[in-house]
Design a protein around this motif. Sequence first.
Motif, PDB file in Angstrom:
ATOM      1  N   LYS A 136       0.844  -1.190   0.000  1.00  0.00           N
ATOM      2  CA  LYS A 136       0.000   0.000   0.000  1.00  0.00           C
ATOM      3  C   LYS A 136       0.882   1.243   0.000  1.00  0.00           C
ATOM      4  N   LEU A 137       0.399   2.276  -0.656  1.00  0.00           N
ATOM      5  CA  LEU A 137       1.161   3.518  -0.738  1.00  0.00           C
ATOM      6  C   LEU A 137       1.215   4.214   0.618  1.00  0.00           C
ATOM      7  N   SER A 138       2.394   4.728   0.924  1.00  0.00           N
ATOM      8  CA  SER A 138       2.574   5.572   2.107  1.00  0.00           C
ATOM      9  C   SER A 138       3.119   6.897   1.598  1.00  0.00           C
ATOM     10  N   LYS A 139       2.211   7.803   1.249  1.00  0.00           N
ATOM     11  CA  LYS A 139       2.619   9.039   0.583  1.00  0.00           C
ATOM     12  C   LYS A 139       3.203  10.048   1.568  1.00  0.00           C
ATOM     13  N   GLN A 140       4.212  10.767   1.073  1.00  0.00           N
ATOM     14  CA  GLN A 140       4.815  11.860   1.826  1.00  0.00           C
ATOM     15  C   GLN A 140       5.493  12.798   0.845  1.00  0.00           C
ATOM     16  N   LEU A 141       5.890  13.959   1.322  1.00  0.00           N
ATOM     17  CA  LEU A 141       6.579  14.929   0.485  1.00  0.00           C
ATOM     18  C   LEU A 141       8.033  14.493   0.322  1.00  0.00           C
ATOM     19  N   LEU A 142       8.463  14.352  -0.937  1.00  0.00           N
ATOM     20  CA  LEU A 142       9.789  13.797  -1.223  1.00  0.00           C
ATOM     21  C   LEU A 142      10.661  14.817  -1.941  1.00  0.00           C
ATOM     22  N   SER A 143      11.959  14.784  -1.644  1.00  0.00           N
ATOM     23  CA  SER A 143      12.943  15.574  -2.379  1.00  0.00           C
ATOM     24  C   SER A 143      13.459  14.719  -3.533  1.00  0.00           C
ATOM     25  N   ILE A 144      12.998  15.006  -4.732  1.00  0.00           N
ATOM     26  CA  ILE A 144      13.420  14.233  -5.900  1.00  0.00           C
ATOM     27  C   ILE A 144      14.919  14.377  -6.119  1.00  0.00           C
ATOM     28  N   LYS A 145      15.459  15.551  -5.832  1.00  0.00           N
ATOM     29  CA  LYS A 145      16.904  15.762  -6.004  1.00  0.00           C
ATOM     30  C   LYS A 145      17.694  14.830  -5.094  1.00  0.00           C
ATOM     31  N   GLN A 146      17.253  14.672  -3.837  1.00  0.00           N
ATOM     32  CA  GLN A 146      17.962  13.795  -2.900  1.00  0.00           C
ATOM     33  C   GLN A 146      17.859  12.342  -3.339  1.00  0.00           C
ATOM     34  N   ASP A 163       5.257   7.544  -2.481  1.00  0.00           N
ATOM     35  CA  ASP A 163       5.830   6.536  -1.589  1.00  0.00           C
ATOM     36  C   ASP A 163       7.347   6.533  -1.775  1.00  0.00           C
ATOM     37  N   ARG A 164       8.105   6.821  -0.705  1.00  0.00           N
ATOM     38  CA  ARG A 164       9.554   7.001  -0.821  1.00  0.00           C
ATOM     39  C   ARG A 164      10.231   5.774  -1.425  1.00  0.00           C
ATOM     40  N   PHE A 211       1.733  16.778  -6.950  1.00  0.00           N
ATOM     41  CA  PHE A 211       3.061  17.323  -6.662  1.00  0.00           C
ATOM     42  C   PHE A 211       2.925  18.549  -5.780  1.00  0.00           C
ATOM     43  N   ASP A 212       3.975  18.872  -5.139  1.00  0.00           N
ATOM     44  CA  ASP A 212       4.004  20.050  -4.276  1.00  0.00           C
ATOM     45  C   ASP A 212       5.152  20.943  -4.689  1.00  0.00           C
TER      46      ASP A 212
END
Length: 741
Positions: free
Chosen positions: A588-598, A630-631, A739-740
């Motif tokens: 199951k998805l565990s969504k959070q705000l992610l840094s795509i660059k990192q 999801d990270r 997206f944020d």
Amino acid sequence: MATGAYSEQEITLTNCDREPIHIIGKAQEHGVIMICDLNTLSVSQCSANVESIFGIDLATILGAPLIEVLPKKVAKSFKRKLKNNESLLPKKFKIGNQKFLSIPSISKDFLILDIEPSGKSLDPVGFQEQLTKILAELNDSGSVNDMCQQAAMLVKYLFDYDRVMIYKFDEDWNGEVVAEVKEPQLESWLGLHYPATDIPKPARDIFMKQGVRIISDVNYKASPIIPEISPITGQASDISSSELRAVSPIHIEYLQNMGVGASLTAAIILNGELWGLVACHHATPKFINYHQRQSCLFLTQVFSNKLALKTTNLFLVKTSASDEIRKKLVLQMTSINNIVHALCNFDPTFVDILDCGGGAIVKDGEVYTCGETPEKKEIAKLCDHFLVNKGTYFSSKSLSNLYPEASKFKSKASGILSARFGNEEGDYIIWFRPEAKETVSWGGNPQKKGFIKNGIEYLTPRKSFERWAEKVSGIAKPWADYDLEAVSSLCENIIHILVKKQKDEIYSLNSRLVEANKELETFSYSVSHDLRAPLRGIDGYARILQDHYWDRLDDYSQKAVKTIVKSAGEMDIMIDDILSYSKVGQTKLSKQLLSIKQIVTNAIEAQNAENNYPGTIIKIDENLPKAVGDRRMISQLINNLISNALKYSSKEELPEIEIGFFKKKEQNVYFIKDNGVGFDPKYKEKIFKLFSRVASKDYLGTGIGLSIAKKVVDKHNGQLWVETEPGKGSVFYFILPDFDE
């Protein structure tokens, strides 16, 4: 003579529907037409008979203010009402000892005045008594024809014309005399039919607009309107609102040939359309004044309202009867899986919903019939070659006139009513009506209408009105409004049931697919996990042979051991990939705000790109926006795409990878671009399928990495696609919603 003036028109059979009767520049003999400038109320045109009727010189009238021509009280009344935008009403006035009535109407920029003798009005008490009587009789009438006869009797009593007829139009604008009251010595015309050319479209249009029309003396001498061309517009004036305007010469000759000396005609308008006419004929000249004509118009409107009520009641009765049958058909269709079977093989069948001889259902290329119908192959041909171009609904009472092939089966199918249903273009439900063999009585031969001159057939008025019989062939009973309503309602039900069944089937299939997919993922995970134990045994014993018995093995055996160790390693990688693919579907998805660059930086470090791909230049956009997701899954996505880019560009002289983004419709589109080998664009969809590879054997891989990437993006309701070209690298794009910035 100006262009467009009526006197220059030659009316042929092909243009009689364009006869310009609205600009006939003449007046009937018994009254005067004045045309005034609407802005100045000065007389711009006037019929020449003003001198004989009013005793006023025409030259003094033209250009004069209306207030100097008519009594001041009358002229001022018109001026005041026009200024205040009030309705114009007729005004009485006297010239000498004679009383006149001025009847106003507006046509574009003109005020048109019909000035005629005021005449005698109907006795209001007698009129009210007769109106009360006729309303009661109309209410008691059993049929539409009975109502028509009652209306004709009242008009005859009130206005005393020699003959009063109710004339009804059919869908082709042919007319039939459906009611008649006449003087005893006259021959009856009841039941006679007349072709559409007897009352052409321009005349019908003016009847719709004006409502009532009088010709007080068929043999009148028309009085020209002077000047013929309006000095204001430079064109012939439109005087269609004038009841005094002269009559088409063709119509005058037509009436003369009938032996008519005067006529009165009123329009019967039903539901906004011209249903028929009240036609009054008199052998000698006869004038009835404006108020009497308005009384006739009022009676006609009362009759039209009663007719509308009668037809509405009939519509409701017929619709109610068809609804009862339709409800039973709906129950059959919902209870029985096969809709065609439900409509054709039970009681009632779909043909019972209408008065017809039989019907057919065409579904998925098969023809099913009920009752008396053409052959199935004839119906299939009818659909393929004719109905295919006729829209959702089509009806005709004379199919063979439109589709000559139908003449072969006109005894069973002269009338047709069809509707499309279902998802396929060729699915139809059709009702047929048999040929109604009858003899139609015409008022004279309807075919003999013109004469030939210089190769052109010119219109001439009918000269003979003797009863002329014609045997009708290939014509069925017409379809009524309630037939069309019944078909429309049934088709809506059929479509609704078909859609519901399709939705149920899709839902059931989707549920089975979801369950099967879950079982497949569980099976894949279980198999992949269980494969590790024997694989480790194979790898372990192969390495024991390699470490302890290598020197004892010959070249062939050493090569075999190396192959076992290498294959076990590849198998282990494949099992890892399969497990990763299965976990994406199960997690199951565990969504959070992610840094795509990192995540990109971590992926490059995990690939040990600095050591494994030392010659590759990697460019990363410093402004890569964050995303919601999801990270672990997004890390898998980016890791697989970067791994692909590094691998397939590694053999280039100057390998280069670019990781960036751009905006598209307020969404962030991320991309990973390489200058590697690329591939044929026709495989752009195939590469995302499980175990699918398009690269050469020079590049190792399991064919699962991009499948995992696609599954991750799908899990996030995003998009993933590729643009590529052989030898020019590939660009993988992906969008993650929510997206944020």
